[in-house]
Structure formats: structure tokens, C-alpha cells
Write a protein that holds these residues in place. Structure first.
Motif, short mmCIF file in Angstrom:
data_model
loop_
_atom_site.label_atom_id
_atom_site.label_comp_id
_atom_site.label_asym_id
_atom_site.label_seq_id
_atom_site.Cartn_x
_atom_site.Cartn_y
_atom_site.Cartn_z
N LEU A 1 -71.82 -39.17 91.90
CA LEU A 1 -72.48 -37.87 91.93
C LEU A 1 -73.33 -37.71 93.18
O LEU A 1 -73.32 -36.66 93.83
CB LEU A 1 -73.35 -37.70 90.68
CG LEU A 1 -74.14 -36.40 90.58
CD1 LEU A 1 -73.21 -35.19 90.55
CD2 LEU A 1 -75.04 -36.42 89.34
N LEU B 1 -70.58 -27.43 89.88
CA LEU B 1 -71.19 -28.73 89.64
C LEU B 1 -72.47 -28.58 88.83
O LEU B 1 -72.72 -29.38 87.91
CB LEU B 1 -71.49 -29.42 90.98
CG LEU B 1 -72.15 -30.79 90.89
CD1 LEU B 1 -71.24 -31.78 90.15
CD2 LEU B 1 -72.50 -31.32 92.28
N LEU C 1 -64.39 -34.47 91.52
CA LEU C 1 -64.61 -34.30 90.08
C LEU C 1 -63.81 -35.33 89.29
O LEU C 1 -64.29 -35.85 88.27
CB LEU C 1 -64.21 -32.88 89.66
CG LEU C 1 -65.09 -31.73 90.17
CD1 LEU C 1 -64.55 -30.39 89.67
CD2 LEU C 1 -66.55 -31.91 89.73
N LEU D 1 -66.90 -31.53 82.39
CA LEU D 1 -66.20 -32.04 83.57
C LEU D 1 -64.69 -31.87 83.41
O LEU D 1 -63.98 -31.48 84.36
CB LEU D 1 -66.56 -33.52 83.77
CG LEU D 1 -66.11 -34.22 85.04
CD1 LEU D 1 -66.56 -33.44 86.28
CD2 LEU D 1 -66.66 -35.64 85.07
N ARG E 1 -68.47 -24.31 94.54
CA ARG E 1 -68.50 -25.73 94.16
C ARG E 1 -69.87 -26.13 93.64
O ARG E 1 -70.01 -26.88 92.66
CB ARG E 1 -68.09 -26.59 95.36
CG ARG E 1 -66.62 -26.46 95.72
CD ARG E 1 -66.33 -27.12 97.06
NE ARG E 1 -66.95 -26.40 98.16
CZ ARG E 1 -67.31 -26.94 99.32
NH1 ARG E 1 -67.12 -28.24 99.52
NH2 ARG E 1 -67.84 -26.21 100.28
#
Length: 582
Positions: A477, A494, A461, A401, A490
Motif C-alpha cells: 500500500l 483507493l 490492486l 478490493l 485512482r
């Protein structure tokens, strides 16, 4: 001390299953016997109700048990039962065994039949069409009503009158009486004394044992199981026979032995089974949530290493059996414990053996993914959920992340710079995106839409990164996934952050996020602790509106089983369309 009769496993004609010889069947096979427990003795006493024609029986379609439970919880309602002859012999019960292999038994002396409508053997009352909600009989059904004494006498004489011809028939030589019908006001669970199974085929016995577990969990009824097959006197399914059946499941492949909905078994009464055997049974068939929770908690109290090993063994066995339903419940039961003994996203350094155990389990789950092809979406949802929970617990998501945030920040700097190379950068970025997603439009990059989308993505994020615990992380999330209507870069970014690869497409990732959210932030729990979903048919039918999540049209009331929810809804709507009374 009473002993249960010998059993033997023999092939079942026409269905490829196994039939289990129980008391009343062939006594010539010599096999081990077991002593019977208190419930077995109670079951033997219940068999005596049939000797005096005091037992009322109702067959229930395999998919209708949840609806019946809901009615029993609700109080008073009308339902139909039959009064079988002495010993439960020689009467053809309502419906086919394959579609309704089990049912309930009432003690006739414990129910009120004063307002009942009674029809003799062979008469088709069809009360779903000919009995109004006000209790009025239609289409001549009132003229065909008889007394309870008439039923008892006909059962004793083994005779009935053909309603279409008026001809009197005497049943002899292995013949069968047609079922009779008593439609009465059922007052909750009053008078319910046992569950019966109509065949000794293994899958029918398993389904009936699941019914016993369901009624105990939802209604608090601890009921014995009897065999009522009309060919042999009614008899109990005793503890030893149940135990050997469970062991046979562990030894064999029972892929064709599952009825829908599949009702899991409470394994707590089977103390003779080792914990590993119970987990193996669950992986191949299904255990209740309470049974699983108890098993995993006991392992964790012993040591985290044993707990992690148990999760791995159970999940891999469920994958081998292609049993996504049981695999889902393994994750549902173990995930809160897994996150409870680890430190979470911002965890302080873990103990060395704990970290090694988590790494080993993750490797085994990734290996299990190799055995699952893209068509097995249910299993991919389960394994993917386990992966992201493990990655969260081990800190893998945290590091990826941080890297993702840096990459998006760098892209935004280049895309918003005043440099003369800005246009070239945007075209190059679009081309790179288009090679992976042909729906990507150059205009969205040149107009600033891509910059706005990625700026918002970066904020999301960072919110994920700032989450203080597992619940906060998975809530954020879920919100992030809901905001990605047409994801490309994206979505892939992710997916990488979560530790997933290309085999997990949009539909599967949607299911993974929904399932993880459902585990850690469940809504009000269902009354039914069965493994189709946290909220079952009774709760799932309310909303038909849909929204788009990760490019997938999804009901607004999302399910923890998004790939299988429609099947349950179809069953409910079919029953509603028929307007059939339970």
C-alpha cells in the motif's frame, strides 16, 4: 512513618493555570495526606544537600531536554550549572520559568570540578560565545573567574558585586541573588541526583514529571522530583501529591497545560489508579509507550471485548480533548495487538463476538469522525489510520478490493475494445473524471496514457489482494501511494477501498498511509519513547530532499507525523544556528 504535607489547588496569577501548594507552602489548608514511599524518603535526603551547599542545579529549556539527553548519552561535554544558597532560597536561576520550568540537580561531591570555570553571581559569562571548543576563554572571561570558596562565601553572606559598577550589594528582605555559573566537564550521568521544578503550577509539575519519565526511559535514571522556587525551602514532590495531580488532570480540561515537546508520564508507579483512569489521563495529557502497551496487553489477555472497549474509550476521549498526539499513540500501541488476534486480509471466519466487537468499534470511530472538522488534520490522520486497520482486520478491505479490481478490469475492456463506441466511451469517462477533478486532460484519455495508468493501477490492486499478511499489505500500500503522483480516479478508488470518505483529502490520506506503514514496518527505533513520533529531532534532520506523494511535497525520510514534522526540524535548526553549547 513520614507524611507528605497538605496540598491545595489555587489559581495561578497571570497564566490561568493551577498552582499546587506543596511542603513549605501554606500549612493552614486541611486536606488529605498520604504516606511517603522509599523514593520520597530519598528525596528528603537530597534536600539536605542544599543545606550544605552541595547541590549544583541547571535549568533546561522546555524544548531542549531531548538534546540534553543525547549529550548525556554521548559521554563527556561541557555544561553550566549554578550553586544555590542554603535551602535553595533567594537565588534567581537562569532563564524564565515559562520557557524553562524544570532542570537537573547534581551532587557536588560526585562530580569533578578541577577543570571548571567559575563566575560569581551577577556576571554574565555567556559561554556559548566566549568559550571555545578547545576550552579557551575569550573577551576577558578568564579575568573574572573566581574560586568555589568565593561562591560559597557569597551565598552565605547573601551578597554580590555588580560587575559593571563594582558596587557591593547585600540582599535582604525578600531580595534575590543573581545566578552564579560553574562551567564544568559533565561525564555522562555521573552525579545526577534529582530533577527539580521551578513552580508548583500544574502544567510545570506535569512537564517535570515527564522529564523524570524521559530520563528513566532513555538513561535508566530513577530520579526524585524536588520543588526549587527560591521562595520556600527546597522540598520533595511526594507520591500522594503526584497522584492527586494526575486525578485533577482527569477531572479538568488541561488544553493550555502542554509544553512543546510534550513529555509523557510513566504511569506504572501509580498502582492506585484504575486502568480506565490511566487511559483517560493519557487521552487528556499523555502516558509513555511502555505504559500504554502494558495497559492494552493486560486488557487483551483478559478478553478481546475489553481490549476493544478500552481502545474505543481512549480514542474518543482523546478526540474530545483535541489531543492528536495521545490519539496517535493509542493507535500505535493497539494496532499490532488488534491485528494479532484477528485473522487478517484472507482471514478464516472469526468468532462471532470478535466480529461484533470489531464492528462496534468501527462504528464508534466513524461517529468520532463526525466531531472532527477538516481543519483538524492531525486527528483525521489518526482516526483514518484506525479505520483502515479495522477494515483490514475485519475483511472489509478485502471485499472492496475485489470489487475495485472488477471495476478497473471492466473499464480497461471498454477502453481497449475495437468497438466503434470506444472513442465515445473514453470521452464520457474523461468528462466524468473532469467533473470531479478539473485538472484532468482529455488528451491523456485519447492518447492511451489513462489506459496505461489504469493498467498499472490494476496490477497494484492485484498485488494488494495477493498480500499474505498485514505487513505485506501495508508495504504494498505504501509503495502504491508513492506511485500516485497526480491521482484522480485512482486516488478516489483507493480511498474507497480503504474505507475512507471525502473528508480525507490527499494530504490526510498520505499521512494515514505513512502512519500505518510506520506502525507495522518501523525502521530502527528511536532512543526516545515519547509521543511526537517514532523518530524524533535527533534522527529527523538528516535529509532535506523531497519527493511528491499524493500531490504533497514530502521529505524522503517520511515521518509517522508528516503534518507536524517541520515544527521539530525548525527547533533543531534554530539551536544549530545559534551554535549554543548545552
Amino acid at each position: 512513618m513520614a507524611l507528605c504535607a497538605p496540598y491545595v489547588c489555587v489559581p495561578s496569577k497571570g497564566q490561568g493555570g493551577r498552582a499546587w501548594k506543596l511542603p513549605g507552602a501554606s500549612p493552614t489548608i486541611s486536606q488529605p495526606v498520604w504516606s511517603s514511599g522509599p523514593q520520597d524518603s530519598e528525596a528528603q535526603k537530597l534536600c539536605e544537600l542544599f543545606d550544605q551547599q552541595l547541590a549544583l542545579v541547571k535549568t533546561v529549556k522546555n524544548a531542549d531536554w531531548l538534546e540534553l539527553v543525547r549529550n548525556l548519552r554521548g559521554g563527556s561535554f561541557r555544561t553550566s550549572v549554578s550553586l544555590p544558597p542554603t535551602q535553595g532560597l533567594a537565588m534567581r536561576l537562569f532563564g524564565e520559568v515559562r520557557s524553562g520550568c524544570a532542570g537537573l540537580i547534581w551532587n557536588r561531591l560526585a562530580v569533578d570540578l578541577s577543570g571548571a570555570f567559575i563566575w560569581p553571581s551577577g556576571y554574565m559569562a555567556k559561554t556559548e560565545f566566549n568559550l571555545t571548543s578547545a576550552g579557551e576563554l575569550l573577551n576577558g572571561r578568564a579575568q573574572a573567574v573566581v574560586s568555589l570558596e568565593h561562591l560559597i562565601a557569597c551565598n552565605k553572606s547573601m551578597s554580590y558585586t555588580d560587575p559593571s559598577t563594582g558596587e557591593r550589594h547585600q540582599v535582604t528582605g525578600g531580595g534575590m541573588l543573581p545566578f552564579n555559573e560553574i562551567n564544568f566537564w559533565c561525564q555522562g550521568t555521573a552525579g545526577i541526583s534529582a530533577v527539580f521544578v521551578r513552580s508548583t503550577e500544574a502544567r510545570h509539575l506535569l512537564h517535570a514529571l515527564g522529564v523524570v519519565s524521559l530520563l528513566e526511559h532513555t538513561l535508566g535514571l530513577k530520579l526524585p522530583l524536588l520543588v526549587l522556587d527560591a521562595f520556600s525551602p527546597v522540598r520533595p514532590v511526594e507520591h500522594g501529591t503526584k497522584l492527586e495531580l494526575l486525578r485533577e488532570v482527569m477531572r479538568s480540561s488541561f488544553e493550555t497545560m502542554v509544553h512543546i515537546p510534550r513529555l509523557p508520564l510513566n504511569l506504572k508507579p501509580y498502582a492506585e489508579l484504575a486502568d480506565t483512569d490511566k487511559l483517560l489521563f493519557h487521552s487528556k495529557y499523555g502516558a509513555t509507550a511502555a505504559s500504554l502497551n502494558s495497559l492494552f496487553k493486560a486488557k487483551l489477555q483478559t478478553s478481546p471485548a475489553q481490549f476493544l472497549t478500552s481502545v474505543s474509550v481512549a480514542l474518543r476521549a482523546a478526540v474530545d480533548a483535541k489531543n492528536a498526539y495521545s490519539a496517535r499513540e493509542i493507535v500505535r500501541a493497539s494496532a499490532p495487538l488488534l491485528l494479532g488476534f484477528t485473522r487478517g486480509l484472507h482471514g478464516i471466519e472469526k468468532h462471532q463476538d470478535e466480529a461484533a466487537g470489531l464492528k462496534k468499534l468501527l462504528g464508534e470511530i466513524l461517529d468520532a469522525c463526525e466531531a472532527v472538522d477538516s481543519s483538524q488534520e492531525h486527528l483525521l490522520v489518526v482516526l483514518g489510520t484506525q479505520i483502515i486497520l479495522q477494515e483490514f482486520a475485519s475483511g472489509g478491505i478485502e471485499s472492496r478490493l475485489e470489487q475495485a479490481c472488477e471495476e478497473v478490469e471492466e473499464w480497461l475492456e471498454n477502453a481497449t475494445s475495437e468497438s466503434i463506441t470506444k472513442g465515445f466511451f473514453l470521452v464520457k469517462s474523461w468528462l466524468h473524471t473532469w467533473q470531479q477533478d478539473s485538472n484532468s486532460q482529455l488528451t491523456s484519455f485519447l492518447s492511451g496514457d489513462a489506459v496505461a495508468n489504469r493498467s498499472n493501477f490494476l496490477e497494484d490492486l492485484e498485488k494488494l489482494s495477493d498480500a499474505k499478511n498485514a505487513e505485506g499489505f501495508f508495504r504494498q500500500l505504501y509503495d502504491l501511494v508513492n506511485s500516485l503522483h497526480s491521482p484522480n480516479m485512482r486516488f478516489r478508488q483507493l480511498r474507497r477501498v480503504l474505507g475512507l470518505d471525502e473528508r480525507f483529502d490527499r494530504k490526510v490520506v498520505h499521512g494515514i498511509v505513512c502512519f500505518a506503514y510506520d506502525i507495522l514496518l518501523p525502521e530502527a527505533g528511536s532512543a526516545f519513547g515519547v509521543d511526537e513520533a517514532t523518530r524524533l529531532e535527533a534522527e529527523e534532520v538528516g535529509s532535506t530532499a523531497t519527493t511528491e506523494v499524493l500531490g504533497v511535497a514530502t521529505p524522503q525520510k517520511f515521518s509517522s507525523d508528516p503534518l507536524g514534522m517541520q515544527q521539530r526540524k525548525c527547533r533543531v535548526r534554530y539551536r544549530a544556528d545559534r551554535s549554543r553549547k548545552t
